[in-house]
Design an enzyme around this catalytic site. Structure first.
Site, PDB file in Angstrom:
ATOM      1  N   ASP A 140       0.854  -1.202   0.000  1.00 57.71           N
ATOM      2  CA  ASP A 140       0.000   0.000   0.000  1.00 57.71           C
ATOM      3  C   ASP A 140       0.881   1.241   0.000  1.00 57.71           C
ATOM      4  OD1 ASP A 140      -2.456  -1.397   0.087  1.00 57.71           O
ATOM      5  OD2 ASP A 140      -2.151  -1.779   2.215  1.00 57.71           O
ATOM      6  N   LYS A 144       0.091  10.184   0.819  1.00 61.24           N
ATOM      7  CA  LYS A 144       0.063  11.483   1.508  1.00 61.24           C
ATOM      8  C   LYS A 144       1.194  11.546   2.528  1.00 61.24           C
ATOM      9  CE  LYS A 144      -4.857  12.281   1.147  1.00 61.24           C
ATOM     10  NZ  LYS A 144      -6.141  12.056   1.793  1.00 61.24           N
ATOM     11  N   ASP A 176       4.809   0.944  -8.043  1.00 62.62           N
ATOM     12  CA  ASP A 176       4.592   1.868  -9.159  1.00 62.62           C
ATOM     13  C   ASP A 176       4.633   3.304  -8.651  1.00 62.62           C
ATOM     14  OD1 ASP A 176       2.248   1.083  -7.709  1.00 62.62           O
ATOM     15  OD2 ASP A 176       1.053   2.262  -9.113  1.00 62.62           O
TER      16      ASP A 176
END
Ligand SMILES: C[S@@+](CC[C@H](N)C(=O)[O-])C[C@H]1O[C@@H](n2cnc3c(N)ncnc32)[C@H](O)[C@@H]1O
Length: 235
Positions: A140, A144, A176
């Site tokens: 994950d 932010k 990515d």
């Protein structure tokens, strides 16, 4: 479905699990697998040390741990390709676990075990140096700035992964998200346990031999993002 007890907030920051454990209601077939097959494949609970050889009903030649296997596509493909290797997949998202279980059942995979929770629960229970490879693929991204501390890769997590990898064993990391590649590279290079053995400047752009894009990589490609593939060797 009820939320799990054991509040994550009581754990040290790098051990906390972020993200969801449940998605859409499971189809009856998948729910049945979670009820019947998962208990047979799940690692024993608790805090006792685990004996990798005892987890499989045949002598394994190597052990691979995949952290955050998502829907298990990569894990099932690998388990199919290497029948003599034991695979431990860690994934708390039950809908993904159910997908992997379906592959295990349909393809009669004998070399897969599952931990349907936080991978960081399992690493301290494995003997030192028992793992040949850890796959951490598209973790994950937490893009932010204020959420970056939730990323799986931290100095502590690297030390825990290093603890179970044998010398010469590999940590494979793909993302990515440029910033996550740089984040991981800088931490791995600061770690006394890992070496990034890139052979050329373009090394990080080339996936591993026999590589098939994971579901998250396919999504990234559709959205126009390329990937970085980093291999860190346990020194
Ligand atoms: C972005 S998805 C990538 C899934 C898959 N690797 C792929 O490439 O398609 C990241 C996955 O990591 C899982 N995850 C997050 N934290 C984890 C942890 N501490 N232990 C195990 N899995 C975790 C999430 O539930 C999620 O399914």
């Amino acid at each position: 479905m009820p939320r799990r007890s054991n509040p994550e907030s009581a754990r040290p920051a790098h051990r906390q699990l972020h993200g969801r454990a449940h998605g859409k209601k499971l189809r009856a077939y998948h729910a049945g697998l979670v009820e019947t097959l998962l208990p047979r494949l799940a690692l024993p609970g608790g805090h006792e040390p685990l004996d990798p050889a005892a987890l499989f009903d045949f002598p394994i030649r190597a052990l691979v741990v995949e952290i955050g296997f998502g829907g298990g596509e990569h894990l099932a493909d690998e388990a199919n390709a290497r029948a003599d290797t034991g695979f431990i997949g860690c994934e708390p998202f039950v809908n993904g676990v159910a997908k992997l279980l379906a592959r295990v059942e349909e393809e009669e995979l004998r070399n897969v075990r599952v931990h349907d929770r936080n991978a960081l629960d399992i690493l301290p229970r494995l003997p030192r140096g028992c793992v040949d490879r850890i796959d951490l693929l598209y973790p994950d991204p937490w893009p932010k700035a204020r959420h970056r501390k939730r990323r799986f890769v931290s100095m502590q997590a690297l030390a825990e992964m290093a603890g179970v990898l044998r010398p010469g064993g590999e940590l494979r990391f793909a993302t990515d998200i440029d910033d996550y590649a740089a984040w991981t590279l800088s931490r791995a290079q600061a770690s006394p346990f890992f070496e990034w053995r890139a052979e050329s400047a373009a090394d990080w752009m080339v996936p591993w031999a026999g590589w098939k894009p994971t579901r998250f990589e396919e999504r990234a490609r559709r959205e126009g993002r390329s990937s970085a593939y980093l291999t860190f060797v346990r020194v």
